[in-house]
Design an enzyme around this catalytic site. Structure first.
Site, short mmCIF file in Angstrom:
data_model
loop_
_atom_site.label_atom_id
_atom_site.label_comp_id
_atom_site.label_asym_id
_atom_site.label_seq_id
_atom_site.Cartn_x
_atom_site.Cartn_y
_atom_site.Cartn_z
N HIS A 251 -76.44 -6.76 9.94
CA HIS A 251 -75.76 -8.03 9.67
C HIS A 251 -76.59 -8.99 8.83
CE1 HIS A 251 -73.55 -6.83 13.44
NE2 HIS A 251 -72.57 -7.02 12.58
N HIS B 63 -77.17 -7.12 14.68
CA HIS B 63 -78.32 -6.27 14.34
C HIS B 63 -78.74 -6.41 12.88
CE1 HIS B 63 -75.55 -3.53 12.34
NE2 HIS B 63 -74.78 -3.65 13.40
N LYS C 156 -71.20 -7.33 20.92
CA LYS C 156 -71.85 -6.21 20.22
C LYS C 156 -73.14 -6.75 19.60
CE LYS C 156 -68.62 -2.85 20.25
NZ LYS C 156 -67.54 -2.87 19.26
N1 ARG Z 1 -66.45 -8.13 12.10
C1 ARG Z 1 -66.46 -7.28 10.96
C2 ARG Z 1 -67.60 -6.27 11.05
O1 ARG Z 1 -68.58 -6.51 11.74
C3 ARG Z 1 -66.61 -8.02 9.66
C4 ARG Z 1 -65.49 -8.96 9.34
C5 ARG Z 1 -65.43 -9.33 7.90
N2 ARG Z 1 -64.42 -10.26 7.58
C6 ARG Z 1 -63.10 -9.99 7.50
N3 ARG Z 1 -62.28 -10.96 7.21
N4 ARG Z 1 -62.64 -8.77 7.66
O2 ARG Z 1 -67.53 -5.24 10.41
#
Ligand code: ARG
Length: 561
Positions: free
Chosen positions: A130, A127, A124
């Site tokens: 982030h 972007h 993905k």
């Molecule tokens: N991958 C998730 C996102 O892009 C964020 C993860 C954050 N960390 C966690 N331990 N949930 O929304």
């Protein structure tokens, strides 16, 4: 270095019987006329059976210390005025001595802090959204490092879930290995979008995807090798950005890492009697706590994002025995983390309280100002590259050796600085003109101040081994700058306690403003050799503090601009 607050607390405690924590009562007065510190007397009125004004005037008369030139009552407050002769020498000699370590403390010694930040999703786009987690998370990590904690930066990548069944199916139908290698994320995204739209007409595609996901879970060779390929190519792309930002992680254990660590946690939930069947899904009911249930397993038995976070929290406790377990994730996930922490608590983990969700607001774009590779997704890499390009134009006719490096230090620094300038919970609009300006509260302004001092020190032949006559620094502006410098270690502590890097950013901006106005009104390279040395020592201390502060924020401090 003298800790003035501690001195004040000791002084008052030796003149008054109390078990109130004086240190925590100390305030910074709203203006200079009221001194450098103020201690309110309200909380003593009851015990001493006296009006706060009276207490202030009675006590202040008894207080005496070489560290303060004046201690006086002002209504219900006692005001303290720092002795300039002492503070100048104390602070400057400390900064000259500790240099790149100025500001650091060891209050976290022997304790581990885990920080989960950036954590993008495989295949993905990485972007502009982030940017926030990545930059704020890295700054908080650096703050905790500066406080002496042992930090563990974790990139909890989204590399697991039924969507990988879709992706494998799409890749097997239409994928082109070379195209993915060349341009991984946009290519994978294309496949993902295509399969989702075709699956709307053709239900069999979904069945196939489910079958592939099942194979992936069972460790089927082909499925795992395709997943590994997508993951590795995505990480290569993420790493280009991390390299630009000079960010490193200690662990890339993403969601998939926990695929075999969920079962024991689910068993523990079951033993505690926390699981409930609901419409063939498995949940933890949180009705009592005014929250929707936390979903542990779907009806087909597959696990969820939340299940993996439960396993991850346990793993982090077992592996790192954290003092704090920090998640830097946007406000959209507030409910998720409230549920997660509550369930950890209900499981009987006393460390649930040590888990912290550090939230942040949204970044938005004024339309059309950023070049994008595809559609309306703004890739973070493109934002950084655009910033570097724009900076190149700005510095094109400067006489500097390595313009590429400088453009990257300024361009990237400017983006990071803008990101860390406000309270993280505030939304902000990405503004190119503002962030790249050399004037105002910007990265280039701060970096320029640093570079200007660097060349001044060279010109003045400053050597930090020379013995300095600190008593020559008497100008009010000089004393103000030095008092500000003295606050740096406390500012880092406060930024850490509040998980707010912007406290450091604002501190540095204020320092630059003070110094620049001093620079404009004072001749630093004067003919009086001793005075010149003292003023250069002050300049060196300012430069060092700016540099150390920028380093914590994750911003470079070029010597020449
Ligand atoms: N991958 C998730 C996102 O892009 C964020 C993860 C954050 N960390 C966690 N331990 N949930 O929304």
């Amino acid at each position: 270095m003298i800790n003035y607050k501690e001195e004040i607390a000791k002084l008052i405690e030796s003149n008054m019987e109390t078990d109130t924590n004086i240190y925590n009562l100390i305030e910074t007065p709203p203006n200079k006329e009221m001194g450098d510190f103020a201690v309110p007397m309200f909380s003593f009125a009851k015990i001493l059976k006296k009006a706060p004004n009276m207490i202030a005037s009675d006590i202040s008369e008894k207080l005496e210390s070489e560290y303060f030139i004046k201690i006086e009552a002002n209504g219900p407050y006692i005001n303290f005025f720092i002795n300039p002769d002492i503070v100048v020498k104390d602070v400057l000699s400390e900064i000259l001595k500790s240099n790149e370590n100025y500001g650091k403390t060891d209050i976290g010694k022997g304790r581990n802090v885990t920080l989960d930040f950036s954590s993008p999703n495989i295949a993905k786009p990485f972007h502009i959204g982030h940017l926030r987690s990545t930059v704020i998370g890295n700054a908080i990590r650096n703050i905790y490092d500066a406080l002496g904690f042992n930090t563990i930066a974790i990139n909890h990548m989204g590399d697991y879930g039924t969507q990988f069944g879709m992706l494998i199916t799409a890749y097997k139908l239409w994928g082109d290995e070379n195209a993915v290698r060349e341009n991984p994320i946009p290519e994978l995204l294309k496949l993902y979008i295509r399969i989702n739209s075709e699956a709307e007409e053709d239900e069999s595609l979904r069945d196939e995807a489910r079958a592939w996901f099942k194979k992936l879970e069972e460790g089927d060779e082909e499925a795992v090798s395709l997943w590994t390929f997508f993951r590795e190519e995505s990480i290569k792309e993420f790493n280009r950005v991390y390299k630009m930002l000079d960010i490193e992680f200690d662990s890339y254990n993403g969601e998939a890492f926990y695929s075999d660590k969920m079962e024991p946690v689910i068993e523990k939930l079951d033993k505690k009697g926390l699981l409930k069947e609901d419409d063939s899904t498995t949940i933890v009911d949180l009705d009592e706590y005014d929250m929707p249930p936390m979903l542990i397993k779907k009806s087909d038995g597959s696990t969820l994002y939340a299940t993996r976070d439960l396993a991850a929290a346990h793993y982090r406790k077992d592996t790192y025995d954290f003092y704090k377990n920090i998640y830097v994730v946007g406000s959209q996930q507030i409910l998720h983390f409230r549920q997660l922490f509550k369930v950890l608590e209900l499981m009987g983990n006393d460390w649930a309280d040590d888990c912290v969700h550090v939230t942040f607001g949204m970044v938005s774009l004024p339309d059309g100002t950023l070049s994008t590779r595809k559609g309306n997704i703004v890739y973070l890499e493109d934002v950084l590259l655009t910033s570097i390009e724009k900076t190149k134009n700005i510095i094109a006719d400067r006489d500097i050796e390595d313009k590429e490096k400088l453009a990257s230090d300024i361009g990237i620094g400017a983006v990071v600085f803008q990101e860390l300038f406000n309270d993280r919970n505030k939304d902000y609009v990405f503004d190119w003109d503002k962030l790249l300006s050399f004037e105002g509260e910007t990265g280039p302004y701060v970096q320029y101040t640093h570079a200007r001092i660097s060349s001044l020190l060279k010109k003045g032949d400053f050597n930090n081994e020379t013995s300095i006559d600190y008593s020559l620094l008497k100008e009010p502006e000089e004393i103000e700058i030095i008092k500000h410098l003295a606050k740096f270690p406390e500012v880092i502590i406060e930024a850490g306690e509040k998980y707010q890097p912007f406290i450091i950013t604002r501190f540095i901006v204020a320092l630059c403003q003070m110094y620049n106005s001093y620079y404009a009104s004072t001749s630093i390279l004067t003919d009086d050799k001793k005075l010149k040395e003292a003023r250069l020592a002050l300049s060196f201390a300012v430069k060092t503090t700016i540099k150390n502060g920028l380093e914590i924020l994750g911003i470079k401090a070029p010597e020449k601009m």
